[in-house]
Design an enzyme around this catalytic site. Sequence first.
Site, PDB file in Angstrom:
ATOM      1  N   ASP A 196       9.319   3.230   2.005  1.00  0.00           N
ATOM      2  CA  ASP A 196       7.873   3.983   2.326  1.00  0.00           C
ATOM      3  C   ASP A 196       7.850   3.520   3.916  1.00  0.00           C
ATOM      4  O   ASP A 196       7.320   2.650   4.039  1.00  0.00           O
ATOM      5  CB  ASP A 196       6.748   3.736   1.843  1.00  0.00           C
ATOM      6  CG  ASP A 196       5.317   4.120   2.171  1.00  0.00           C
ATOM      7  OD1 ASP A 196       4.991   4.564   3.200  1.00  0.00           O
ATOM      8  OD2 ASP A 196       4.190   3.701   1.329  1.00  0.00           O
TER       9      ASP A 196
ATOM     10  N   PHE B 252       0.644  -0.991  -0.381  1.00  0.00           N
ATOM     11  CA  PHE B 252      -0.123  -0.110   0.361  1.00  0.00           C
ATOM     12  C   PHE B 252       0.888   1.165   0.111  1.00  0.00           C
ATOM     13  O   PHE B 252       1.517   1.308   0.996  1.00  0.00           O
ATOM     14  CB  PHE B 252      -1.478   0.019   1.130  1.00  0.00           C
ATOM     15  CG  PHE B 252      -1.898   0.933   1.400  1.00  0.00           C
ATOM     16  CD1 PHE B 252      -3.327   0.860   0.490  1.00  0.00           C
ATOM     17  CD2 PHE B 252      -1.332   1.878   1.539  1.00  0.00           C
ATOM     18  CE1 PHE B 252      -4.290   1.986   0.149  1.00  0.00           C
ATOM     19  CE2 PHE B 252      -2.709   3.818   1.891  1.00  0.00           C
ATOM     20  CZ  PHE B 252      -3.841   3.378   0.935  1.00  0.00           C
TER      21      PHE B 252
HETATM   22  O1  PSZ Z   1      -7.504   3.343   3.449  1.00  0.00           O
HETATM   23  C1  PSZ Z   1      -6.536   4.388   3.006  1.00  0.00           C
HETATM   24  O2  PSZ Z   1      -6.673   5.145   2.460  1.00  0.00           O
HETATM   25  C2  PSZ Z   1      -5.844   3.398   4.658  1.00  0.00           C
HETATM   26  S1  PSZ Z   1      -5.472   2.922   5.665  1.00  0.00           S
HETATM   27  C3  PSZ Z   1      -4.351   3.207   6.035  1.00  0.00           C
HETATM   28  C4  PSZ Z   1      -3.459   3.541   5.371  1.00  0.00           C
HETATM   29  C5  PSZ Z   1      -4.250   4.407   4.192  1.00  0.00           C
HETATM   30  N1  PSZ Z   1      -2.329   4.205   5.607  1.00  0.00           N
HETATM   31  C6  PSZ Z   1      -1.854   5.120   4.317  1.00  0.00           C
HETATM   32  C7  PSZ Z   1      -0.396   4.692   4.300  1.00  0.00           C
HETATM   33  C8  PSZ Z   1       0.604   3.846   4.255  1.00  0.00           C
HETATM   34  O3  PSZ Z   1       0.134   3.075   5.176  1.00  0.00           O
HETATM   35  C9  PSZ Z   1       2.013   3.420   3.186  1.00  0.00           C
HETATM   36  C10 PSZ Z   1       2.831   2.222   3.639  1.00  0.00           C
HETATM   37  N2  PSZ Z   1       1.763   4.271   2.599  1.00  0.00           N
HETATM   38  C11 PSZ Z   1       1.363   5.581   1.538  1.00  0.00           C
HETATM   39  C12 PSZ Z   1       0.167   6.023   2.793  1.00  0.00           C
HETATM   40  C13 PSZ Z   1      -0.202   6.822   1.775  1.00  0.00           C
HETATM   41  O4  PSZ Z   1      -0.548   7.409   2.494  1.00  0.00           O
HETATM   42  P1  PSZ Z   1      -1.478   8.300   3.363  1.00  0.00           P
HETATM   43  O5  PSZ Z   1      -3.271   7.870   3.557  1.00  0.00           O
HETATM   44  O6  PSZ Z   1      -1.373   9.647   4.230  1.00  0.00           O
HETATM   45  O7  PSZ Z   1      -1.872   8.805   2.228  1.00  0.00           O
END
Ligand code: PSZ
Length: 494
Positions: free
Chosen positions: A321, A212
């Site tokens: 990441d 992710f």
């Molecule tokens: O459902 C969602 O959009 C979620 S629930 C948990 C996340 C997103 N995590 C975000 C995340 C991450 O865990 C890693 C390893 N890389 C990038 C991201 C993206 O971060 P945001 O959500 O701040 O854009």
Amino acid sequence: MAVRLLNMSRFARLSRPLLRTTRQYSGAAASVDGSYTGPDMKTTVPGPKSKELFGDLMKIQQAGGVQYFVDYNKSQGNYLVDADGNVLLDLFGQVGSIPLGYNHPAIKERITSQGIDTLVNRPALGCFPPTDYAQTLQDALLSVAPKGMSEVMTLMCGSCANENAFKASFISFMDRQRGGPVNPSAEEYASALYNKGPGCPKLSVLSFKGAFHGRLLATLSCTHSKVIHKLDIPALDWPCAPFPQLKYPLDQFVRENQQEEKKCLEEVEDNFSTSQKNGVPIATAIIEPIQAEGGDKHASPEFFEGLQTICKKYGASFMVDEVQTGCGGTGYMWAHEAWDLPEPADFVTFAKKMQIGGFYYTSERRTNEAFRIFNTYVGDHMRTVVLGAIVNEMTKRQLLGQVKETGEVLLTGLQKLEGMHPSLVHSARGAGTFCAIDCHDSATRDKLVGQLKNKGFQVGGSGELAIRFRPALVFEPRHANMFLEAFDDVLKSQ
Ligand code: PSZ
């Protein structure tokens, strides 16, 4: 229904040998929890007030993801208070994004003493930064930079951080292709505005199955954890390699796990050579130190070092990441510090607990021209000021030591529960308090998460099978013991 803290609880007894070790942190005695000493449930969750508020919100947007509404004024330390007055011990920390718990005095103090001006007048930091900006970045970000990383760029969320780090990696890849920072050709300039080559080159990013990295267009092409994230969205046809599927506990399956990782690295190398042959070279490989959304999947330091070596061989960037793993939850400021790499990564991205999204990079990856990695706000001064207070508190209270100690209590307890309830849970694993345990199927996982919530313990799911733990850095062994006892009760009642 208050769950009282018993000194000689089952799990306090279990973890006594750990607690006998000299405390490595100093500030543990000063509780950040205010008057809360345990969960206190008045209704099932969501309660009537949450349901009413949910109805209001649903009229305005698709809010189907909402679990319950929170009273952020009453929440304190490790305790979340919902709209119905239920007090829950928070082991999920707003999807791993709360560093010091709720209403921490050091953050409030920093906002009132230093933050008001840029809260009232939000600056476009790339053009008109406040006078203290370089110092703010130094205190909040460079003071905790991964070893060997001397520069930092702030942005907004984690997706935005990764998306911009991709761009920086493409720019530096093309610079290297041209043999240094030489001017692009007239043809490159002419073609770029209309999405054509050679100005818009054919380059790709390698990601891993189960990863992710965000939900924006390029990052979504590197996200492979749930189909619902991706359905109906056009994607870049970029390569995707298998992430090792290890068996836990890691120390009992060393040989199998090594073979699995070797196989995955061979596929990575295959991807690099095929992409090169097909004229769409991989400019970057992006990877999470622990695949988080994908179900808390671990890999060994040797695997990550192997990946870095392959990146280097093909002239690609190695991007780590740390959006979810960064800022202390694993017991290290940065999870990848535990790998002890021979050289720094090229990019390390962050967000969540760090308050703002952004990325660290080595000076070789700096763009030559201004405005190439840019937007209106390029971050948020106010949030960076708050991060300064968080980093200061982490150092003052030696919170990384506390995370390691609490993590040992949590993981040992989960392993004990796995032994006691093998038909329900297995494969406990973790680093620091960044822990997880698997159920045998998704339905059981969801049921256990729901029952824990109604007992006053907020945990999260991840991937298909895992229950995950992402408490704040102020989570202590006594909180872990309280949870373990409740989890044991829930498991016994199945
Ligand atoms: O459902 C969602 O959009 C979620 S629930 C948990 C996340 C997103 N995590 C975000 C995340 C991450 O865990 C890693 C390893 N890389 C990038 C991201 C993206 O971060 P945001 O959500 O701040 O854009």
